[in-house]
Scaffold this motif. Structure first.
Motif, PDB file in Angstrom:
ATOM      1  N   VAL A  40      66.354  65.693  21.613  1.00  0.00           N
ATOM      2  CA  VAL A  40      67.169  65.374  22.652  1.00  0.00           C
ATOM      3  C   VAL A  40      68.857  65.444  22.010  1.00  0.00           C
ATOM      4  O   VAL A  40      69.056  65.313  21.207  1.00  0.00           O
ATOM      5  N   PHE A  41      69.645  65.572  23.108  1.00  0.00           N
ATOM      6  CA  PHE A  41      71.032  65.566  22.781  1.00  0.00           C
ATOM      7  C   PHE A  41      71.495  63.976  22.733  1.00  0.00           C
ATOM      8  O   PHE A  41      70.810  62.940  23.423  1.00  0.00           O
ATOM      9  N   GLU A  42      72.518  63.657  21.665  1.00  0.00           N
ATOM     10  CA  GLU A  42      72.849  61.959  21.453  1.00  0.00           C
ATOM     11  C   GLU A  42      73.389  61.517  22.861  1.00  0.00           C
ATOM     12  O   GLU A  42      73.938  62.307  23.762  1.00  0.00           O
ATOM     13  N   GLY A  43      72.736  60.412  22.972  1.00  0.00           N
ATOM     14  CA  GLY A  43      73.171  59.629  24.290  1.00  0.00           C
ATOM     15  C   GLY A  43      71.936  59.537  25.245  1.00  0.00           C
ATOM     16  O   GLY A  43      71.741  59.066  26.164  1.00  0.00           O
ATOM     17  N   GLU A  44      70.962  60.762  25.253  1.00  0.00           N
ATOM     18  CA  GLU A  44      69.801  61.028  25.924  1.00  0.00           C
ATOM     19  C   GLU A  44      68.888  59.793  25.504  1.00  0.00           C
ATOM     20  O   GLU A  44      68.626  59.687  24.411  1.00  0.00           O
ATOM     21  N   GLU A  45      67.850  59.319  26.401  1.00  0.00           N
ATOM     22  CA  GLU A  45      66.938  58.590  26.011  1.00  0.00           C
ATOM     23  C   GLU A  45      65.851  59.467  25.376  1.00  0.00           C
ATOM     24  O   GLU A  45      65.356  60.475  26.000  1.00  0.00           O
ATOM     25  N   PRO A  46      65.038  59.080  24.308  1.00  0.00           N
ATOM     26  CA  PRO A  46      64.102  59.664  23.630  1.00  0.00           C
ATOM     27  C   PRO A  46      62.810  59.793  24.240  1.00  0.00           C
ATOM     28  O   PRO A  46      62.801  58.652  24.881  1.00  0.00           O
ATOM     29  N   THR A  47      62.052  60.892  24.427  1.00  0.00           N
ATOM     30  CA  THR A  47      60.641  60.747  24.956  1.00  0.00           C
ATOM     31  C   THR A  47      59.805  60.471  23.599  1.00  0.00           C
ATOM     32  O   THR A  47      59.944  60.262  22.462  1.00  0.00           O
ATOM     33  N   PRO A  48      58.437  60.107  24.010  1.00  0.00           N
ATOM     34  CA  PRO A  48      57.669  60.083  22.849  1.00  0.00           C
ATOM     35  C   PRO A  48      57.317  61.078  22.078  1.00  0.00           C
ATOM     36  O   PRO A  48      56.813  61.120  21.053  1.00  0.00           O
ATOM     37  N   ARG A  49      57.655  62.604  22.396  1.00  0.00           N
ATOM     38  CA  ARG A  49      57.635  63.472  21.928  1.00  0.00           C
ATOM     39  C   ARG A  49      58.866  63.868  20.838  1.00  0.00           C
ATOM     40  O   ARG A  49      58.861  64.972  20.066  1.00  0.00           O
ATOM     41  N   THR A  50      59.828  63.172  21.120  1.00  0.00           N
ATOM     42  CA  THR A  50      61.136  63.321  20.480  1.00  0.00           C
ATOM     43  C   THR A  50      61.179  63.174  18.824  1.00  0.00           C
ATOM     44  O   THR A  50      60.684  62.146  18.545  1.00  0.00           O
ATOM     45  N   THR A  51      61.564  64.009  18.017  1.00  0.00           N
ATOM     46  CA  THR A  51      61.533  63.750  16.782  1.00  0.00           C
ATOM     47  C   THR A  51      62.855  64.168  16.215  1.00  0.00           C
ATOM     48  O   THR A  51      63.151  63.503  14.982  1.00  0.00           O
ATOM     49  N   HIS A  52      63.844  64.616  17.014  1.00  0.00           N
ATOM     50  CA  HIS A  52      65.408  64.948  16.375  1.00  0.00           C
ATOM     51  C   HIS A  52      66.031  64.524  17.504  1.00  0.00           C
ATOM     52  O   HIS A  52      65.871  64.905  18.695  1.00  0.00           O
ATOM     53  N   VAL A  53      67.375  64.410  17.038  1.00  0.00           N
ATOM     54  CA  VAL A  53      68.602  64.045  17.866  1.00  0.00           C
ATOM     55  C   VAL A  53      69.444  64.920  17.538  1.00  0.00           C
ATOM     56  O   VAL A  53      69.951  65.185  16.389  1.00  0.00           O
TER      57      VAL A  53
END
Length: 71
Positions: A40-53
């Protein structure tokens, strides 16, 4: 020193080509992470699958920061 060494040291195109190749590889890596839903982009809410910003550095380049490993 050989003539080839002198040419390599004074050839400004080689440095530019490697920087361009590195930039393209980074953009592809980030695009692939975003396409798979792993970033996700910085400032967005991470999802359970998010591993990187993904963010932007001071020089405007895209940066990637690992949050966690996906289980």
């Amino acid at each position: 020193m050989s003539a080839n060494s002198d040419e390599d040291a004074t050839n400004p195109e080689e440095g530019g080509q490697s920087e361009d190749a590195e930039r393209r590889a980074t953009e592809k890596f980030i695009g692939d992470l975003l396409a798979r839903g792993e970033a996700v982009f910085e400032g967005e809410e991470p999802t359970p699958r998010t591993t990187h910003v993904v963010g932007r550095g001071d020089d405007g380049r895209l940066t990637v920061r690992r949050l966690r490993f996906f289980h």
